[in-house]
Design a protein around this motif. Structure first.
Motif, short mmCIF file in Angstrom:
data_model
loop_
_atom_site.label_atom_id
_atom_site.label_comp_id
_atom_site.label_asym_id
_atom_site.label_seq_id
_atom_site.Cartn_x
_atom_site.Cartn_y
_atom_site.Cartn_z
N GLN A 218 0.78 -1.23 0.00
CA GLN A 218 0.00 0.00 0.00
C GLN A 218 0.82 1.28 0.00
N SER A 221 0.09 1.86 -5.42
CA SER A 221 -1.33 1.67 -5.69
C SER A 221 -1.47 0.67 -6.83
N ARG A 224 -3.43 -5.91 -4.17
CA ARG A 224 -2.81 -6.81 -3.20
C ARG A 224 -1.62 -7.52 -3.81
N SER A 234 -6.64 1.52 5.02
CA SER A 234 -6.73 1.62 3.56
C SER A 234 -5.40 2.07 2.96
N GLY A 235 -5.27 1.87 1.66
CA GLY A 235 -4.07 2.34 0.98
C GLY A 235 -3.94 3.84 1.03
N GLN A 238 -2.66 4.78 4.44
CA GLN A 238 -1.24 4.44 4.62
C GLN A 238 -0.34 5.45 3.91
#
Length: 280
Positions: A218, A221, A224, A234-235, A238
């Motif tokens: 993360q 973008s 996974r 969430s990304g 982070q």
């Protein structure tokens, strides 16, 4: 005579078969390599959206093998090496956000998405932008390690090194560089034993920051990553924390300039503190 003729034919066939077999082996190795290098993590739509110029940041994709994120009044430069087997544009959201706060960011494209194939990718970039005096270099995962290897030979040219879930395999402990290391406590990719073992290569005054709920992928973008841990945030969150950490670290250091910390960033910081208190 007939026996000699048969023997000669066998030898001829043998030497004819060997080159064919060798070519076959090379063809198989080439195919395996092509499949391996062609299997990489692609940037997602959020990353593609961050490649657009807005009122604060100009995004320039016209130069070969790099993308520039230019603020109106840059206070420092940051050269970024992407992670291994990750499409380099996946880091556009992170660098776009940093540029919003005054960092002129250079996102470097690596051959076959592997920074190990071009450790010296940063060579000459600083000279292209002489108006910027202070420079940093860093990267994510393999990219961070290769950035560390590069700066080990060019420490006098940079103010600091930023490692995102990465470690230095070359000794820069006496380089005088400022070093920031950030990783998530849900990272399933980073080998913490190797990370800890290689801390000796960094200056004693280096700073570490562990992101609660952060994982390996993360920082970029691109979805996974196989083998990664399950993130607790969430990304977007982070990357917001990562930006805050970098800017605060720069502002605290003996650098001679102040990176802009705008109201939106401080709001993110304060919300994060409240969330932490609520969860505690």
């Amino acid at each position: 005579m007939n026996g000699c003729a048969v023997s000669e034919r066998h030898r001829y066939k043998k030497w004819k078969i060997i080159p064919i077999a060798v070519c076959g082996v090379f063809a198989i190795l080439f195919l395996i390599t092509a499949v391996y290098l062609g299997d990489y993590y692609h940037s997602d739509q959020l990353a593609r959206n961050a490649l657009v110029t807005d009122d604060i940041v100009q995004v320039n994709q016209t130069l070969k093998d790099m993308i520039l994120f230019s603020p109106k009044e840059p206070v420092a430069g940051f050269i970024f090496y992407p992670g291994g087997k990750v499409e380099y544009t996946a880091y556009a959201p992170l660098l776009h956000s940093l540029a919003e706060h005054g960092l002129f960011c250079v996102l470097v494209k690596m051959p076959c998405n592997l920074a190990v194939l071009d450790v010296n990718a940063a060579e000459g970039i600083r000279e292209m932008f002489p108006e910027i005096e202070n420079w940093y270099i860093g990267g994510h995962s393999l990219g961070g390690s290769m950035a560390a290897s590069y700066v080990s030979e060019h420490a006098e040219e940079y103010d600091g090194l930023i490692l995102l879930t990465a470690y230095a395999t070359k000794d820069i402990s006496q380089s005088g560089l400022e070093v920031l290391s950030i990783y998530g406590n849900k990272d399933g990719i980073l080998d913490m034993d190797k990370y800890t073992k290689n801390l000796i290569n960094l200056p004693e005054h280096m700073e570490e920051y562990e992101i609660e709920g952060g994982c390996h992928a993360q920082f970029g973008s691109y979805g996974r990553q196989d083998g990664d841990g399950i993130p607790g945030i969430s990304g977007e969150r982070q990357r917001e924390i990562t930006v805050r950490c970098i800017l605060e670290w720069m502002n605290e250091g003996d650098i001679g300039f102040a990176v802009k910390m705008n109201k939106n960033l401080m709001m993110v910081h304060n919300i994060g503190i409240l969330l932490s208190l609520c969860q505690g």
